[in-house]
Design a protein around this motif. Structure first.
Motif, PDB file in Angstrom:
ATOM      1  N   LEU A 259       8.521  79.939  36.639  1.00 46.16           N
ATOM      2  CA  LEU A 259       9.771  80.982  36.383  1.00 46.16           C
ATOM      3  C   LEU A 259      10.354  82.411  36.240  1.00 46.16           C
ATOM      4  CD1 LEU A 259      10.506  78.529  32.751  1.00 46.16           C
ATOM      5  CD2 LEU A 259      11.346  78.952  35.138  1.00 46.16           C
ATOM      6  N   LEU A 260       8.911  83.118  36.154  1.00 39.20           N
ATOM      7  CA  LEU A 260       9.360  84.404  36.343  1.00 39.20           C
ATOM      8  C   LEU A 260       9.119  85.018  37.950  1.00 39.20           C
ATOM      9  CD1 LEU A 260       7.376  86.075  33.239  1.00 39.20           C
ATOM     10  CD2 LEU A 260       9.865  86.266  33.754  1.00 39.20           C
ATOM     11  N   ALA A 261       8.734  84.120  38.821  1.00 39.99           N
ATOM     12  CA  ALA A 261       8.603  84.406  39.823  1.00 39.99           C
ATOM     13  C   ALA A 261       9.424  84.619  41.084  1.00 39.99           C
ATOM     14  CB  ALA A 261       7.886  82.801  41.056  1.00 39.99           C
ATOM     15  N   PRO A 262      10.538  83.753  40.658  1.00 41.21           N
ATOM     16  CA  PRO A 262      11.232  84.419  42.208  1.00 41.21           C
ATOM     17  C   PRO A 262      11.940  86.186  41.814  1.00 41.21           C
ATOM     18  CG  PRO A 262      11.704  82.649  40.957  1.00 41.21           C
ATOM     19  CD  PRO A 262      10.588  83.059  40.244  1.00 41.21           C
ATOM     20  N   TYR A 263      11.301  86.572  40.232  1.00 41.66           N
ATOM     21  CA  TYR A 263      12.315  87.684  39.720  1.00 41.66           C
ATOM     22  C   TYR A 263      10.999  89.034  40.148  1.00 41.66           C
ATOM     23  CZ  TYR A 263      15.646  84.564  38.343  1.00 41.66           C
ATOM     24  OH  TYR A 263      15.919  83.502  37.982  1.00 41.66           O
ATOM     25  N   TYR A 264       9.683  88.383  39.720  1.00 40.72           N
ATOM     26  CA  TYR A 264       8.955  89.058  39.408  1.00 40.72           C
ATOM     27  C   TYR A 264       7.576  88.728  40.408  1.00 40.72           C
ATOM     28  CZ  TYR A 264       5.299  91.861  37.176  1.00 40.72           C
ATOM     29  OH  TYR A 264       3.448  93.423  37.029  1.00 40.72           O
ATOM     30  N   PRO A 265       7.530  88.955  41.793  1.00 39.27           N
ATOM     31  CA  PRO A 265       6.375  87.984  42.287  1.00 39.27           C
ATOM     32  C   PRO A 265       4.808  87.963  42.328  1.00 39.27           C
ATOM     33  CG  PRO A 265       7.083  89.332  44.080  1.00 39.27           C
ATOM     34  CD  PRO A 265       8.333  89.821  42.425  1.00 39.27           C
ATOM     35  N   PRO A 266       4.264  87.086  42.220  1.00 40.17           N
ATOM     36  CA  PRO A 266       2.439  86.783  41.570  1.00 40.17           C
ATOM     37  C   PRO A 266       2.317  87.028  43.650  1.00 40.17           C
ATOM     38  CG  PRO A 266       3.516  84.470  42.384  1.00 40.17           C
ATOM     39  CD  PRO A 266       4.807  85.145  42.450  1.00 40.17           C
ATOM     40  N   ILE A 267       1.165  88.299  42.955  1.00 43.39           N
ATOM     41  CA  ILE A 267       0.314  89.669  44.100  1.00 43.39           C
ATOM     42  C   ILE A 267      -1.375  89.406  43.058  1.00 43.39           C
ATOM     43  CG2 ILE A 267       0.090  91.010  45.527  1.00 43.39           C
ATOM     44  CD1 ILE A 267       3.157  91.581  45.278  1.00 43.39           C
ATOM     45  N   LYS A 268      -1.003  88.701  44.268  1.00 43.30           N
ATOM     46  CA  LYS A 268      -3.047  88.764  43.467  1.00 43.30           C
ATOM     47  C   LYS A 268      -3.665  90.324  43.902  1.00 43.30           C
ATOM     48  CE  LYS A 268      -7.537  87.445  44.344  1.00 43.30           C
ATOM     49  NZ  LYS A 268      -8.516  89.217  44.165  1.00 43.30           N
ATOM     50  N   ALA A 269      -3.305  91.184  44.887  1.00 45.67           N
ATOM     51  CA  ALA A 269      -3.604  92.202  45.095  1.00 45.67           C
ATOM     52  C   ALA A 269      -3.716  93.045  44.347  1.00 45.67           C
ATOM     53  CB  ALA A 269      -3.522  92.681  46.635  1.00 45.67           C
ATOM     54  N   ALA A 270      -2.171  92.627  43.590  1.00 46.67           N
ATOM     55  CA  ALA A 270      -1.963  93.929  42.265  1.00 46.67           C
ATOM     56  C   ALA A 270      -2.025  93.244  41.116  1.00 46.67           C
ATOM     57  CB  ALA A 270      -0.148  94.430  42.799  1.00 46.67           C
ATOM     58  N   TRP A 271      -2.489  92.581  40.855  1.00 52.55           N
ATOM     59  CA  TRP A 271      -2.511  91.481  39.703  1.00 52.55           C
ATOM     60  C   TRP A 271      -1.322  91.940  39.007  1.00 52.55           C
ATOM     61  CZ3 TRP A 271      -6.428  88.578  37.626  1.00 52.55           C
ATOM     62  CH2 TRP A 271      -7.766  88.606  38.408  1.00 52.55           C
ATOM     63  N   THR A 272      -0.214  91.221  39.371  1.00 49.16           N
ATOM     64  CA  THR A 272       0.798  90.976  38.861  1.00 49.16           C
ATOM     65  C   THR A 272       1.257  90.476  38.184  1.00 49.16           C
ATOM     66  OG1 THR A 272       1.750  89.716  39.994  1.00 49.16           O
ATOM     67  CG2 THR A 272       2.496  91.924  40.939  1.00 49.16           C
ATOM     68  N   VAL A 273       1.754  90.422  36.583  1.00 47.13           N
ATOM     69  CA  VAL A 273       1.474  89.892  35.041  1.00 47.13           C
ATOM     70  C   VAL A 273       1.436  88.684  36.061  1.00 47.13           C
ATOM     71  CG1 VAL A 273       2.886  89.062  33.094  1.00 47.13           C
ATOM     72  CG2 VAL A 273       2.072  91.367  33.799  1.00 47.13           C
ATOM     73  N   THR A 274       2.675  87.908  36.931  1.00 49.22           N
ATOM     74  CA  THR A 274       3.416  86.998  36.674  1.00 49.22           C
ATOM     75  C   THR A 274       1.825  86.005  37.831  1.00 49.22           C
ATOM     76  OG1 THR A 274       3.993  87.516  39.089  1.00 49.22           O
ATOM     77  CG2 THR A 274       5.453  86.753  37.370  1.00 49.22           C
ATOM     78  N   PHE A 275       1.075  86.140  38.715  1.00 47.20           N
ATOM     79  CA  PHE A 275       0.077  86.576  39.080  1.00 47.20           C
ATOM     80  C   PHE A 275      -1.378  85.778  37.906  1.00 47.20           C
ATOM     81  CE2 PHE A 275      -4.593  86.685  40.200  1.00 47.20           C
ATOM     82  CZ  PHE A 275      -4.767  86.065  41.073  1.00 47.20           C
TER      83      PHE A 275
END
Length: 368
Positions: A259-275
């Motif tokens: 649900l958050l991915a469109p606004y805060y994309p999942p990025i493994k290399a940056a370990w975003t919270v969505t990821f």
């Protein structure tokens, strides 16, 4: 009698844990290469899709292969709780528990440097950050949280604080020359922190996927595993109900990340919270499946192949780097017919497994 039954149940659950860890490591020891070669040789669309999923996403998005590393971190969190909550910390004391975790982290950092050919001290080549190092440091962070905070509500608060802090840094703190919320390799706060505070070579050039902020974000996945381990040890929950509760938790985590991915994309290399949310959720769901199949349905024979791998995961990781991967590269360079290439890769992987089976038979396990 009840104590014996409790010990038996916990032992069985540890077997399912080893099986899942082995399933995870199988893709590192050669399973991914089999799919890549098969996809090239067959031209089948479904194999091409599977092969693509067994490669890391270039930057934004999540492929199946991106979940291999977080799953291992999740399982280390499960093991951490099982170890601490079964009396060892009470017997040895809090300082000893933190000391063990710190030694484990230090050993994994050193092994990670060796994995990255760290005997070269040239600053342009020497890399401090590593997958093993991130696993060890995240384990240490989780261990400190579990040791110093006795109540799970406070531990949950720390988990939430880690995720909120990482999100705030990545979305709202301006990076010099880029601004705030620029989630690119050069614009992310992860890269700025790594360039200024992480010594040695950065794997991504302007950032390191196993860098400083990524490690703290990864610690949230390890802590989520600690919560799953605690659920296993709660007496009100039977073995049959525990996988159901895990499915609810895993689904909620995946849904939150999606649900958050469109606004805060999942990025493994940056370990975003969505990821982290997607990775933790997927790990919980896989854990629930293995727990249900092995513990509840008692279908166990099939898992022996993976258990042999799982009990020596560090051996797998190091030998794959220095033995299997060079052999796979040689096979690829020979430009053989696809069928022969698949056969050779399967042979290397099979011999690798037989060596692990010999260690298993002699009860030789490299535990860090």
């Amino acid at each position: 009698m009840s104590e014996h039954k409790e010990q038996t149940t916990r032992s069985t659950r540890l077997a399912s844990l080893d099986a899942l860890r082995g399933f995870d490591m199988f893709w590192i020891m050669g399973g991914d290469h089999l799919f890549h070669v098969a996809a090239l040789g067959s031209g089948w669309a479904w194999l091409a899709v599977a092969s693509g999923q067994l490669k890391h996403a270039v930057w934004t998005g999540v492929h199946v292969y991106d979940l291999v590393f977080p799953l291992f971190m999740f399982l280390s969190g499960v093991s951490l709780t099982l170890s601490m909550e079964q009396g060892r910390m009470a017997a040895d004391g809090k300082a000893a528990a933190i000391g063990r975790a710190a030694r484990r982290a230090a050993i994994l950092v050193v092994l990670g440097i060796i994995y990255n050919f760290g005997w070269s001290l040239d600053p342009a080549k020497f890399r401090v950050a590593s997958v093993l190092g991130q696993i060890g440091i995240a384990y240490l962070i989780a261990a400190v949280v579990l040791v110093l905070l006795d109540r799970w509500v406070w531990r949950a608060a720390v988990l939430a604080a880690i995720l909120l802090t990482v999100a705030a840094l990545q979305l709202w703190v301006p990076v010099p020359g880029h601004g705030a919320g620029v989630l690119t390799p050069t614009g992310t706060i992860n890269g700025w922190i790594d360039r200024n505070f992480l010594p040695g070579r950065l794997y991504g050039g302007s950032y390191d996927p196993e860098g400083i902020l990524s490690t703290f974000s990864g610690a949230a996945v390890t802590l989520s595993g600690a919560f799953a381990g605690a659920l296993l040890l709660q007496s009100p929950f039977t073995a049959a109900r525990t996988p159901v509760l895990l499915v609810f938790a895993g689904t909620a985590s995946v849904a939150a990340g999606a649900l958050l991915a469109p606004y805060y994309p999942p990025i493994k290399a940056a370990w975003t919270v969505t990821f982290s949310l997607l990775a933790a959720g997927a790990s919980i769901l896989l854990f629930a499946f293995f727990l249900y199949v092995i513990d509840v349905m008692r279908w166990r024979r099939w898992s022996f192949f993976f258990v042999v791998i799982g009990v020596n995961s560090i051996v797998i990781y190091m030998t794959a780097r220095f033995v299997a991967y060079p052999l796979f590269a040689m096979i690829k360079d020979l430009a053989l017919a696809p069928a022969l290439a698949i056969l050779l890769i399967a042979a290397v992987t099979g011999l690798h497994w037989l060596a692990l089976w010999a260690l298993y038979g002699k009860k030789l396990f490299l535990r860090v």
